[in-house]
Design an enzyme around this catalytic site. Sequence first.
Site, mmCIF file in Angstrom:
data_model
loop_
_atom_site.group_PDB
_atom_site.id
_atom_site.type_symbol
_atom_site.label_atom_id
_atom_site.label_comp_id
_atom_site.label_asym_id
_atom_site.label_seq_id
_atom_site.Cartn_x
_atom_site.Cartn_y
_atom_site.Cartn_z
ATOM 1 N N ILE A 93 -10.507 -34.133 9.598
ATOM 2 C CA ILE A 93 -11.676 -34.433 8.804
ATOM 3 C C ILE A 93 -12.034 -33.398 7.873
ATOM 4 C CG2 ILE A 93 -14.026 -35.576 8.658
ATOM 5 C CD1 ILE A 93 -13.661 -36.459 11.532
ATOM 6 N N CYS A 94 -12.283 -33.708 6.764
ATOM 7 C CA CYS A 94 -12.657 -32.831 5.732
ATOM 8 C C CYS A 94 -13.894 -33.241 5.141
ATOM 9 C CB CYS A 94 -11.804 -32.550 4.395
ATOM 10 S SG CYS A 94 -12.347 -31.509 3.223
#
Length: 258
Positions: A93-94
């Site tokens: 996840i960014c």
Amino acid sequence: MATNENLPPNVIKQLAKELKHLDESPPEGIKVGVNDDDFSTIYADIEGPAGTPYENGVFNMKLVLSHDFPHSPPKGYFLTKIFHPNISKTGEICVNTLKRDWNPSLGLRHVLIVVRCLLIEPFPESALNEQAGKMLLENYEEYARHARLYTGIHAQKPKPKFKSGAISESTTALNVGQTNADHKNQAAAPAATALPLAKGENFQEHQTSATPLTEIGGSGSNVPAMPASAAQKKEAGLAKAPADKKKMDARKKSLKRL
């Protein structure tokens, strides 16, 4: 395998308190799995928000805490395959909350809520999945179609939710419906069957004492008149006999005069 021994005692105490609160009062659309033996990995199920391509899907994810947490942010991963600009094909996840915007005072609740909000409003400018980011900017309908396809194939289906008191309300409704049906059946029953038979009275005599249908319908009624019973015919005959006898007597007197 990581254990709670990898985290400082004060951090374990704070995490235990926060995880208990998350378990007792979870954020909307998020359910956290708690492992008392290992707080270094937090698992959560996230429901796809309504009105998004992820609706009607439940996505498994995890937050991995480092040994110096909360001074450094946790790392987030989606375990369920998802088509999203800010989630790589490997599930990483960014989001800024887990990177440059991290603050040690932020708790796990805040992190999980931010991740779910990411499903509502992606940020294609910092995309880990370039295909999804480009598609979102150039052709949203095509992006949404891909995202729904992934959701339908890989995401779990949400469990049905029941409103409080729904079972008791349904039972009450059934009882009310049965009561109304009983009242309708009683109202529709013929008058003759509603009257009990007196001791020693047969059914034919009981019928003659009931109100004739011609009186119920009134003049102009479509209800056909009931045929006269034997008792009614007998009464009519007895009433007619005296009149016939008087005519016979009058005729005899006229013959005698002649």
